[in-house]
Write an enzyme that holds these catalytic residues in place. Structure first.
Site, PDB file in Angstrom:
ATOM      1  N   GLY A  20      31.386  46.611  37.842  1.00  0.00           N
ATOM      2  CA  GLY A  20      32.414  45.801  37.178  1.00  0.00           C
ATOM      3  C   GLY A  20      32.049  44.333  37.192  1.00  0.00           C
ATOM      4  O   GLY A  20      32.879  43.457  37.480  1.00  0.00           O
ATOM      5  N   GLY A  24      36.177  39.007  36.006  1.00  0.00           N
ATOM      6  CA  GLY A  24      36.896  38.755  37.251  1.00  0.00           C
ATOM      7  C   GLY A  24      36.001  38.519  38.461  1.00  0.00           C
ATOM      8  O   GLY A  24      35.007  37.785  38.415  1.00  0.00           O
ATOM      9  N   ILE A  25      36.380  39.167  39.547  1.00  0.00           N
ATOM     10  CA  ILE A  25      35.711  38.972  40.840  1.00  0.00           C
ATOM     11  C   ILE A  25      34.265  39.471  40.785  1.00  0.00           C
ATOM     12  O   ILE A  25      33.360  38.844  41.359  1.00  0.00           O
ATOM     13  CB  ILE A  25      36.531  39.701  41.925  1.00  0.00           C
ATOM     14  CG1 ILE A  25      37.858  38.953  42.122  1.00  0.00           C
ATOM     15  CG2 ILE A  25      35.771  39.782  43.243  1.00  0.00           C
ATOM     16  CD1 ILE A  25      38.981  39.808  42.631  1.00  0.00           C
ATOM     17  N   TYR A 174      47.995  53.223  42.719  1.00  0.00           N
ATOM     18  CA  TYR A 174      47.064  52.103  42.985  1.00  0.00           C
ATOM     19  C   TYR A 174      46.923  51.899  44.490  1.00  0.00           C
ATOM     20  O   TYR A 174      45.811  51.770  45.014  1.00  0.00           O
ATOM     21  CB  TYR A 174      47.562  50.812  42.318  1.00  0.00           C
ATOM     22  CG  TYR A 174      46.624  49.628  42.557  1.00  0.00           C
ATOM     23  CD1 TYR A 174      45.352  49.602  41.992  1.00  0.00           C
ATOM     24  CD2 TYR A 174      46.998  48.549  43.362  1.00  0.00           C
ATOM     25  CE1 TYR A 174      44.481  48.541  42.216  1.00  0.00           C
ATOM     26  CE2 TYR A 174      46.132  47.484  43.590  1.00  0.00           C
ATOM     27  CZ  TYR A 174      44.879  47.482  43.018  1.00  0.00           C
ATOM     28  OH  TYR A 174      44.009  46.441  43.245  1.00  0.00           O
TER      29      TYR A 174
END
Ligand SMILES: NC(=O)c1ccc[n+]([C@@H]2O[C@H](COP(=O)([O-])OP(=O)(O)OC[C@H]3O[C@@H](n4cnc5c(N)ncnc54)[C@H](OP(=O)(O)O)[C@@H]3O)[C@@H](O)[C@H]2O)c1
Length: 297
Positions: A20, A24-25, A174
């Site tokens: 990923g 983002g991160i 989640y």
């Protein structure tokens, strides 16, 4: 003293995978490592978004050693294909950063029929780690860093709900997936120790960080733009876990209020995440669902 980007040591000669890495991160993690001269493999599900991220990092670091490999964690075949490519191409792997994630999407399933969040956040990374372990073992000082969350605190593992057997509750699922990530990181370290392996497993969480993660929750998404930490700051606990002199089994996160904001430090692990029986059961369940067995007695 604050641990910041300046604290990140030079990574010359190291090879890192960031899942990923296009947003983002993950993007900030990949960029920071590349800026410190690591070879960084961007593991992304979209070629277009992956190439855009690679290009953007090169705008800041023209000499960055970056490679894009496609990885879609909703498909175990894709995970296997990715791992094969990596094993064929690279003689070493210093860092595996299990970062990619989804939060509270509308109800959906992976190709194998896993509830999306447990499938992407945990089961896909479980298989990926197992497939790459031999390569990590060959690399002195190798580490696996797995992303968890403050949400692990309210998470509970229900081994009978990994395929969406219960009516869908997006936040519950989640929390379960991020608790599973933390328990996996802890159990992995125990199993590495038992085998006398030198590979380290750590977990990290980014507190509350401005990213695209809350795209499915409009209020949280708006609030995060004003209240959450800048993305780079949210990547620091991951970078800290990946490079600071910490023992295996450490969990890192921001050091401020509620661990939602701040700079990297050791984070608190809730007792239920340390339930040794459940850690074992979770491992066995992940083995049976993903078809890989590793570090088993
Ligand atoms: N932001 C926070 O406050 C926060 C708090 C706690 C934990 N975390 C954790 O931090 C990690 C990074 O999240 P983020 O906040 O940076 O979110 P983000 O901006 O939404 O980035 C998530 C990344 O994961 C990738 N991804 C999603 N599904 C994937 C799949 N099936 N296969 C491969 N890659 C996939 C996304 O790719 P696409 O761009 O293609 O979708 C994207 O690159 C996650 O594990 C998350 O749970 C974040």
């Amino acid at each position: 003293m604050k641990w910041t980007l300046e604290s990140l040591p030079n990574q010359n000669g190291k090879t890192a995978i960031v899942t990923g890495a296009n947003a983002g991160i993950g993007y900030e993690t990949a960029k920071a490592l590349a800026g410190k001269e690591a070879r960084v493999i961007l593991a992304c599900r979209s070629r277009e978004r992956g190439e855009a991220a690679l290009k953007k990092i090169r705008e800041t670091y023209p000499q960055a050693q970056l490679e894009l490999h496609l990885l879609d964690l909703t498909s175990l075949d894709s995970v296997r294909q990715f791992a094969t490519e990596i094993i064929d191409k690279y003689p070493q792997l210093d860092l595996l950063i299990n970062n990619a994630g989804v939060m509270m999407p509308p109800e959906s399933k992976t190709k194998e029929g896993f509830e999306l969040q447990i499938g992407v956040n945990f089961l896909g990374h479980f298989l990926l780690t197992g497939l790459l372990l031999e390569l990590l073992e060959k690399t002195p000082g190798a580490r696996v860093v797995t992303l968890s969350s403050i949400a692990h605190r309210s998470g509970r593992i229900n081994l009978d709900n990994f395929k969406g057997e219960k009516p869908y509750m997006s936040m519950r699922e989640y929390g379960q997936s991020k608790l599973a990530c933390l328990m996996f990181a802890l159990e992995l370290q125990k199993r590495l120790d038992a085998k006398g392996s030198k590979v380290l497993s750590l977990a990290a969480h980014p507190g509350w960080t401005q990213t695209e993660l809350m795209r499915h929750q409009s209020l949280a998404d708006v609030l995060s733009r004003y209240l959450a930490m800048p993305t780079l700051q949210g990547a620091l606990p991951t970078l800290f876990a990946a490079t600071a002199p910490l023992p295996g089994g450490t969990y890192t996160g921001p050091n401020g209020f509620f661990e939602a904001w701040g700079f990297p430090a050791t984070a608190k692990i809730r007792p239920h995440a340390q339930d040794a029986e459940m850690q074992k059961k979770l491992w066995q369940k992940a083995e049976s669902l993903t078809g890989i067995s590793f570090l088993s007695a």
